[in-house]
Design an enzyme around this catalytic site. Structure first.
Site, short mmCIF file in Angstrom:
data_model
loop_
_atom_site.label_atom_id
_atom_site.label_comp_id
_atom_site.label_asym_id
_atom_site.label_seq_id
_atom_site.Cartn_x
_atom_site.Cartn_y
_atom_site.Cartn_z
CG HIS A 172 -2.09 -1.00 1.07
ND1 HIS A 172 -2.37 -2.16 2.28
CD2 HIS A 172 -2.98 -1.45 0.00
CE1 HIS A 172 -3.40 -2.54 1.90
NE2 HIS A 172 -3.52 -2.42 0.53
CD GLU A 175 -0.53 0.34 4.36
OE1 GLU A 175 0.13 -0.62 4.42
OE2 GLU A 175 -1.92 0.19 4.17
NE ARG A 230 -6.41 0.16 0.67
CZ ARG A 230 -6.05 -0.84 1.57
NH1 ARG A 230 -5.38 0.04 2.75
NH2 ARG A 230 -6.42 -2.17 1.88
CG HIS A 299 0.27 -4.19 5.05
ND1 HIS A 299 -0.76 -3.66 4.02
CD2 HIS A 299 0.54 -5.42 4.54
CE1 HIS A 299 -0.65 -4.56 2.77
NE2 HIS A 299 0.14 -5.54 3.20
CD GLU A 373 -1.99 -3.42 8.81
OE1 GLU A 373 -1.71 -2.51 9.03
OE2 GLU A 373 -2.81 -4.22 8.17
#
Ligand code: 0X9
Ligand code: ZN
Ligand code: ZN
Length: 412
Positions: A172, A175, A230, A299, A373
């Site tokens: 993405h 990020e 994104r 991510h 994440e």
């Protein structure tokens, strides 16, 4: 001539750069079904950018919903929020100010800055030539806009095939902490090989393939045009651009938590692997299927360590082992700066969402498949200050090394 130069510079300055003056990021706390309906209705009436979850379809009760609201809609959003009686707070007062705080783009490559794609590409060549014998590179294909996708291979040369770990960053575009981590990982690997026993043993026995920027077109676009982009940059039918690469893998494709609307930030694409970037990575992993033992994808944000499945609530056959490994890795991460992670299967831990790379790799047979994440939990979200790059990368190294050591001990 001077005039030409002047107008040239003005043209560059005025190039299509999206600004976010006066925009705010809200955290909404829906606890009632009415709150969920309220948020979905609002998303229909006005353009809000869903930061977490990534699209209105994924909103549910008792999950925090972070949205970026354009300045022109602030009055109406405030009015509606009062009416809804839902709890909320302002996470970011002025998005442009938060972007500006990260300062001008670095003029040279730095591990504690958010490097441009051009600087990352030059850096790859530098690392490869400075560490011949340990590091090599391979272009696995070109992106939609023709940029090379370069995988860095780290590992001691061997005459026989070595088991391997594949890690990608920057699926993405916005990020930014993710590509920063992949670069950090490569740096740590080359700097500590030969002195750190775990790293030495890992790279003697295994290879690590690192794709520092998966979504090269999108990443470049976030630096030059729209910080909040994104998706990929491929053309769809109609005027909306891009597909969510993490909804485009062939794993329960587009059945849940993904959108068939090309304008959505979670658009699954026209068919699985419609995105050339996804196809390039999938082909690379398919070709090395017999050696790739772990798949890690990085991510941000939310501080989670996820594993399959996300396309179903069914537990993966290896659920117990993956949960234990994720919890061990999270504990290792936390030991450095007390950063708390939550581990679990994607569907139950954040939301069900099909077409992700982790589920796809797992179903291909890569047992140790994880989505990280990274920081934070929403204070800055995608606009994580550069001062947090180093601590984030340091702590994440501990989790990645924990997983790598486990995989090394449990080769299958
Ligand atoms: O929704 C995603 O793609 C990931 N979260 S993010 O905020 N970085 O967009 C989570 C992916 C979890 N795995 C799958 N959904 N397969
Ligand atoms: Zn992501
Ligand atoms: Zn530190």
């Amino acid at each position: 001539m001077k005039a030409l130069l002047f107008f040239g510079l003005v043209a560059i300055a005025l190039a299509d750069v999206t600004r976010f003056e006066g925009e705010k990021v809200f955290r909404l706390k829906p606890v009632l079904d009415e709150h969920v309906t309220f948020i979905k209705d609002m998303a229909k009436d006005i353009t809000v950018d869903f930061w977490s979850p990534e699209s209105p379809e994924l909103v549910a009760t008792n999950i925090d919903v972070d949205i970026r609201v354009p300045a022109m809609y602030l009055d109406i959003v405030y009015t509606r929020l009062q009416q809804s009686e839902m709890e909320y707070k302002v996470l970011i007062e002025d998005v442009q100010a938060a972007i500006d705080e990260s300062g001008p783009a670095p003029r040279a490559h730095s591990y504690i800055k958010y490097n441009t794609l051009a600087d990352i590409q030059t850096w790859i060549d530098t690392v490869v030539s400075a560490n011949a014998g340990l590091v090599s590179k391979q272009v696995i294909g070109n992106s939609y806009e023709g940029r090379p996708m370069t995988v860095i291979k780290i590992g001691k040369a061997s005459s026989s095939a070595k088991p391997a770990i594949f890690m990608d960053c920057g699926i993405h575009a916005r990020e930014w902490i993710s590509p920063a981590f992949c670069q950090w990982f490569v740096k740590e690997a080359v700097e500590t090989y030969g002195s750190d026993s775990a790293m030495t043993s890992l790279l003697d026995q295994m290879d690590v393939y690192v794709l520092p920027v998966f979504n090269v077109d999108g990443y470049d676009y976030t630096h030059k045009s729209d910080r909040m982009w994104r998706k990929t940059r491929s053309k769809n039918s109609g005027s909306c651009v891009g597909t969510d690469p993490n909804r485009n893998f062939n794993a329960g494709w587009c059945t849940i938590g993904a959108s068939s609307n090309p304008c959505s930030d979670t658009y699954c694409g026209s068919v699985p692997e419609s995105e050339i970037e996804v196809k390039n990575v999938a082909n690379f992993i398919r070709n090395k299927k017999s050696v790739i033992k772990a798949y890690l994808t990085i991510h941000s944000y939310s501080q989670l360590l996820l594993f399959p499945y996300s396309y179903t609530y069914d537990l993966a056959p290896d659920h117990t082992e993956l949960l234990q490994l994720a919890e061990g890795a999270s504990a290792a991460l936390r030991s450095l700066h007390n950063t708390r992670y939550t581990s679990g299967p994607g569907a139950a831990t954040i939301y069900p969402a099909a077409g992700g790379s982790d589920d796809w790799a797992y179903d291909l047979g890569v047992k140790y498949s994880f989505t990280f994440e990274l920081r934070d939990t929403g204070r800055y979200g995608f606009l994580l200050p550069t001062t947090q790059i180093q601590p984030t990368c340091e702590e994440t190294m501990l989790a990645v090394k924990y997983i790598a050591a486990y995989v090394q001990k449990n080769l299958y």
